[in-house]
Design a protein around this motif. Structure first.
Motif, short mmCIF file in Angstrom:
data_model
loop_
_atom_site.label_atom_id
_atom_site.label_comp_id
_atom_site.label_asym_id
_atom_site.label_seq_id
_atom_site.Cartn_x
_atom_site.Cartn_y
_atom_site.Cartn_z
N MET A 49 0.87 -1.10 0.00
CA MET A 49 0.13 0.02 0.06
C MET A 49 0.84 1.13 0.00
N THR A 50 2.05 1.20 0.87
CA THR A 50 2.83 2.42 0.87
C THR A 50 3.46 2.59 -0.47
N VAL A 51 3.77 1.98 -0.98
CA VAL A 51 4.48 1.78 -2.34
C VAL A 51 3.45 2.32 -3.41
N VAL A 52 2.27 1.95 -3.46
CA VAL A 52 1.13 2.84 -4.18
C VAL A 52 0.95 4.15 -3.97
N ILE A 53 0.89 4.46 -2.72
CA ILE A 53 0.70 6.01 -2.35
C ILE A 53 1.85 6.61 -2.74
N ILE A 54 3.22 6.27 -2.62
CA ILE A 54 4.33 6.86 -3.04
C ILE A 54 4.34 7.13 -4.80
N ALA A 55 3.94 6.16 -5.28
CA ALA A 55 3.83 6.08 -6.59
C ALA A 55 2.86 7.14 -7.32
N ILE A 56 1.57 7.29 -6.44
CA ILE A 56 0.61 8.45 -6.87
C ILE A 56 1.30 9.70 -6.57
N LEU A 57 1.96 10.00 -5.36
CA LEU A 57 2.50 11.34 -5.07
C LEU A 57 3.57 11.49 -6.18
N CYS A 58 4.43 10.55 -6.71
CA CYS A 58 5.24 10.91 -7.63
C CYS A 58 4.77 11.21 -8.91
N VAL A 59 3.36 10.73 -9.34
CA VAL A 59 2.87 11.26 -10.47
C VAL A 59 2.23 12.84 -10.29
N LEU A 60 1.94 12.80 -9.06
CA LEU A 60 1.23 14.33 -8.83
C LEU A 60 2.48 15.24 -8.75
N VAL A 61 3.69 14.95 -8.29
CA VAL A 61 4.77 15.69 -8.32
C VAL A 61 5.21 16.09 -9.70
N THR A 62 5.47 14.87 -10.42
CA THR A 62 5.77 15.00 -11.89
C THR A 62 4.81 16.22 -12.54
N SER A 63 3.53 16.29 -12.20
CA SER A 63 2.62 17.05 -12.96
C SER A 63 2.90 18.41 -12.48
#
Length: 217
Positions: A1-15
């Motif tokens: 679950m932590t990896v999924v949330i971090i991946a979502i945050l990375c997408v947000l940071v990229t945008s």
């Protein structure tokens, strides 16, 4: 679950970085070229680590505790995951600092630089605090692999890892959502000021110029 949330945050940071760089296609391609391999590698390594985890149930003074042991190369894989995350966060921070410096240099050349600087400063604080905090969390996580901590079961070690979990929680569930909510709150504030105040300023970021358009009520 932590990896999924971090991946979502990375997408947000990229945008967000893409927006800070005036939606440059080259920057978007560059960020995706870095983001995808890092994220995929971290997910794969995490899956491998989870397959090498064994749990032991302990009973101490009537309390049930679970102790997890990492087998084989799990320790090395976890450290690689943290290193990849740290490299990504440092890269993001450097790119953010660069574009902020670049914009403020452009602002100094404009007659309305004071107004634009104050507006851009608000948006910068929303993003930069998250970027700096993320680098600090990664550094804190890498520090946990020190031989003095990783092979120790002292109270200080438990406190260290407890603080790390708290910092991760703040990053994922407090500062992460603020990247979105902070910008929306600022946009709402501008809308309110435009209706109630005598004047307001809208900032337009173009490919090479920073333009301020004033409107008067």
């Amino acid at each position: 679950m932590t990896v999924v949330i971090i991946a979502i945050l990375c997408v947000l940071v990229t945008s967000r970085l893409h927006a800070m760089y005036q939606r440059s296609r080259k920057m978007l391609i560059f960020l995706i070229a870095i983001f995808l391999p890092v994220t995929i590698t971290c997910v794969v390594l995490t899956a491998i680590v989870n397959s090498h985890v064994s749990g032991v149930e302990l009973v101490l003074s009537g309390s049930y505790l679970c102790q997890y042991d990492y087998e084989g190369v799990a320790e090395l894989l976890i450290s690689i995951t943290w290193i990849l995350c740290a490299v990504w966060e440092v890269l993001v921070l450097c790119l953010a600092v660069w574009i902020v410096v670049k914009h403020f240099r452009e602002v100094q050349q404009l007659s309305t630089g004071g107004t634009i600087a104050s507006c851009f400063m608000v948006l910068t604080k929303i993003h930069m605090f998250y970027f700096v905090f993320s680098v600090a969390v990664c550094s804190f996580g890498l520090g946990g692999f020190s031989p003095n901590l990783y092979d120790s079961s002292s109270v200080g070690t438990e406190v260290y890892y407890g603080v790390l979990q708290i910092l991760l929680f703040i990053q994922m569930f407090v500062l992460g959502p603020r990247l979105v909510l902070g910008v929306r709150e600022y946009d709402a504030q501008l809308a309110v000021n435009s209706d109630a105040g005598p004047s307001f300023t809208t900032i337009i970021f173009q490919e090479h110029d920073l333009v301020s358009t004033g409107s008067y009520v």
